[in-house]
Design a protein around this motif. Structure first.
Motif, PDB file in Angstrom:
ATOM      1  N   LEU A   1       0.826  -1.218   0.000  1.00  0.00           N
ATOM      2  CA  LEU A   1       0.000   0.000   0.000  1.00  0.00           C
ATOM      3  C   LEU A   1       0.859   1.267   0.000  1.00  0.00           C
ATOM      4  N   ARG A   2       1.993   1.191  -0.643  1.00  0.00           N
ATOM      5  CA  ARG A   2       2.912   2.336  -0.693  1.00  0.00           C
ATOM      6  C   ARG A   2       2.237   3.587  -1.283  1.00  0.00           C
ATOM      7  N   ASN A   3       1.316   3.369  -2.205  1.00  0.00           N
ATOM      8  CA  ASN A   3       0.625   4.499  -2.843  1.00  0.00           C
ATOM      9  C   ASN A   3      -0.527   5.051  -2.012  1.00  0.00           C
ATOM     10  N   HIS A   4      -0.702   4.512  -0.809  1.00  0.00           N
ATOM     11  CA  HIS A   4      -1.757   4.991   0.091  1.00  0.00           C
ATOM     12  C   HIS A   4      -1.156   5.354   1.446  1.00  0.00           C
ATOM     13  N   PRO A   5      -0.178   6.265   1.460  1.00  0.00           N
ATOM     14  CA  PRO A   5       0.493   6.609   2.719  1.00  0.00           C
ATOM     15  C   PRO A   5      -0.430   7.404   3.648  1.00  0.00           C
ATOM     16  N   LEU A   6      -0.412   7.053   4.894  1.00  0.00           N
ATOM     17  CA  LEU A   6      -1.169   7.796   5.897  1.00  0.00           C
ATOM     18  C   LEU A   6      -0.242   8.551   6.835  1.00  0.00           C
ATOM     19  N   LEU A   7       0.895   7.951   7.163  1.00  0.00           N
ATOM     20  CA  LEU A   7       1.780   8.568   8.151  1.00  0.00           C
ATOM     21  C   LEU A   7       3.234   8.209   7.877  1.00  0.00           C
ATOM     22  N   ARG A   8       4.098   9.228   7.927  1.00  0.00           N
ATOM     23  CA  ARG A   8       5.543   9.061   7.931  1.00  0.00           C
ATOM     24  C   ARG A   8       6.068   9.977   9.021  1.00  0.00           C
ATOM     25  N   THR A   9       6.581   9.424  10.088  1.00  0.00           N
ATOM     26  CA  THR A   9       7.023  10.279  11.187  1.00  0.00           C
ATOM     27  C   THR A   9       8.056   9.569  12.051  1.00  0.00           C
ATOM     28  N   GLY A  10       8.879  10.386  12.709  1.00  0.00           N
ATOM     29  CA  GLY A  10       9.786   9.901  13.728  1.00  0.00           C
ATOM     30  C   GLY A  10       9.414  10.423  15.102  1.00  0.00           C
ATOM     31  N   ASP A  11       8.250  11.104  15.171  1.00  0.00           N
ATOM     32  CA  ASP A  11       7.801  11.707  16.421  1.00  0.00           C
ATOM     33  C   ASP A  11       6.848  10.758  17.151  1.00  0.00           C
ATOM     34  N   LEU A  12       7.168  10.432  18.389  1.00  0.00           N
ATOM     35  CA  LEU A  12       6.388   9.462  19.146  1.00  0.00           C
ATOM     36  C   LEU A  12       4.963   9.935  19.385  1.00  0.00           C
ATOM     37  N   ASP A  13       4.795  11.181  19.791  1.00  0.00           N
ATOM     38  CA  ASP A  13       3.458  11.695  20.078  1.00  0.00           C
ATOM     39  C   ASP A  13       2.593  11.735  18.821  1.00  0.00           C
ATOM     40  N   GLU A  14       3.184  12.140  17.698  1.00  0.00           N
ATOM     41  CA  GLU A  14       2.423  12.166  16.452  1.00  0.00           C
ATOM     42  C   GLU A  14       2.016  10.753  16.034  1.00  0.00           C
ATOM     43  N   ALA A  15       2.923   9.799  16.197  1.00  0.00           N
ATOM     44  CA  ALA A  15       2.613   8.415  15.846  1.00  0.00           C
ATOM     45  C   ALA A  15       1.467   7.888  16.700  1.00  0.00           C
ATOM     46  N   ARG A  16       1.532   8.155  17.995  1.00  0.00           N
ATOM     47  CA  ARG A  16       0.483   7.701  18.900  1.00  0.00           C
ATOM     48  C   ARG A  16      -0.871   8.296  18.506  1.00  0.00           C
ATOM     49  N   HIS A  17      -0.867   9.574  18.191  1.00  0.00           N
ATOM     50  CA  HIS A  17      -2.112  10.275  17.869  1.00  0.00           C
ATOM     51  C   HIS A  17      -2.678   9.835  16.519  1.00  0.00           C
ATOM     52  N   ARG A  18      -1.833   9.786  15.496  1.00  0.00           N
ATOM     53  CA  ARG A  18      -2.319   9.510  14.150  1.00  0.00           C
ATOM     54  C   ARG A  18      -2.728   8.042  13.978  1.00  0.00           C
ATOM     55  N   VAL A  19      -1.944   7.137  14.513  1.00  0.00           N
ATOM     56  CA  VAL A  19      -2.329   5.719  14.459  1.00  0.00           C
ATOM     57  C   VAL A  19      -3.598   5.496  15.281  1.00  0.00           C
ATOM     58  N   GLY A  20      -3.676   6.170  16.422  1.00  0.00           N
ATOM     59  CA  GLY A  20      -4.868   6.049  17.260  1.00  0.00           C
ATOM     60  C   GLY A  20      -6.134   6.536  16.579  1.00  0.00           C
ATOM     61  N   GLN A  21      -6.014   7.501  15.687  1.00  0.00           N
ATOM     62  CA  GLN A  21      -7.190   7.989  14.968  1.00  0.00           C
ATOM     63  C   GLN A  21      -7.818   6.907  14.101  1.00  0.00           C
ATOM     64  N   LYS A  22      -7.012   6.001  13.574  1.00  0.00           N
ATOM     65  CA  LYS A  22      -7.525   4.931  12.725  1.00  0.00           C
ATOM     66  C   LYS A  22      -7.893   3.680  13.503  1.00  0.00           C
ATOM     67  N   PHE A  23      -7.360   3.552  14.694  1.00  0.00           N
ATOM     68  CA  PHE A  23      -7.659   2.373  15.493  1.00  0.00           C
ATOM     69  C   PHE A  23      -8.344   2.795  16.809  1.00  0.00           C
TER      70      PHE A  23
END
Length: 335
Positions: free
Chosen positions: A13-35
């Protein structure tokens, strides 16, 4: 190259990127939005996070590629509103769910139930495909399969052998969906008719190919079309498992005479209405005894499902399931 061989090298799903980050808080927030809201921590402080999350979604489900790029611990608690099938593509993860510790790898997937706590540790090289299915939708499909109300929450066995027939088939289906999404013919926006059919196929595959606490009910479900009166009688039976109903009560409820009702059941099931009632009660008791937590004792399971004679209940239960109800209560594996 086979799908299995490709997984070590391909970022799905490389052509459907949702998140690219090295920030822990952003990862927690953005992944949490989908799950769901969850705790996310880097296990090794010297490591840098490098999250890659790709995502496509239909109306009732989503498929995700997720890689954290560092050793992380994840604590979502209970998922509540969805089931989550996790298929490792590389690396390993330690998953604790329903009191069991599972090492997830290329040969072992996990299926998380929404009403049980989960904690996970993903290795830095762990990459997964995640199939998320809405809990309410899965329950709707299950009711369609068994043509009756569910006796309670659906709970799957957490560990999935990807070399088993069911595990292999689920993996193939998810990978085929990924390839269709990458080709632009699946999950591209507003749900299409083909999207909805695929979602139903995925839900049905989970229910019919993976072990759960309703597998025995699904296996015995009648998949043919039933006459309206017989269908209404079956629905009445399942709605009154704990009540002392008689053959005359069933016939009166569906406005059929007793002889017509009996003949209809023998044509549809090869059994009398009262035998179907007894088996439905046994199935419900079996379900409750297989629950891994808050397990009722044998007496409670019998009485709450319409049995008034424990000796007769134990005899009939063993005849149907091959072992005693007390054995089921001691050996819960898919409850």
């Amino acid at each position: 190259m086979t799908i299995a061989a490709q997984t070590e090298a391909v970022e799905y799903l490389r052509n459907h990127p949702l998140l690219r980050t090295g920030d822990l808080d952003e990862a927690r927030h953005r992944v949490g939005q989908k799950f769901c809201d969850h705790r996310l921590d880097i296990a090794q402080r010297h490591q840098d996070l490098a999250v890659r999350h790709n995502h496509v979604a239909g109306r009732h489900s989503s498929i995700n590629y997720l890689h954290y790029g560092a050793d992380v611990t994840i604590d979502p608690g209970m998922l509540d509103s969805f089931y989550l099938l996790q298929i490792p593509l590389s690396g390993q993860a330690s998953v604790r769910h329903r009191g069991s510790d599972i090492i997830a790898s290329a040969s072992t997937a996990t299926l998380l139930n929404p009403d049980r706590d989960t904690t996970m540790q993903w290795g830095a090289d762990c990459r997964k495909l995640l199939l998320q299915i809405d809990r309410g939708y899965l329950e709707t499909v299950a009711r369609q399969i068994i043509r009756a109300e569910l006796p309670g929450p659906i709970r799957f066995a957490s560990r999935i052998d990807l070399h088993s027939e069911g595990g292999r088939r689920l993996r193939q289906m998810v990978c085929a969906c990924v390839q269709a999404a990458e080709a632009g013919v699946l999950f591209q926006g507003a749900p299409s008719g083909s999207d909805l059919r695929v979602e139903e196929d995925l839900a049905r595959a989970l229910l019919t190919r993976l072990p759960s606490n309703i597998s025995h009910i699904i296996e015995r479900a009648d998949h043919g079309s039933l006459p309206p009166g017989i269908r209404a009688a079956v629905e009445y039976i399942h709605a009154n498992l704990s009540n002392p109903i008689q053959l005359s009560d069933i016939a009166a409820h569906v406005d059929l005479n007793i002889r017509t009702l009996q003949n209809g059941f023998r044509r549809a099931f090869g059994q009398s209405p009262m035998r179907v009632l007894r088996n439905a009660r046994l199935d419900a008791a079996h379900y409750h005894l297989m629950a891994q937590t808050d397990t009722p004792d044998v007496t409670t399971a019998a009485f709450s499902n319409g049995f008034s004679h424990l000796g007769r209940f134990a005899r009939d239960y063993k005849a149907r399931f091959g072992h005693s109800p007390s054995h089921t209560a001691r050996h819960q594996d898919c409850g």
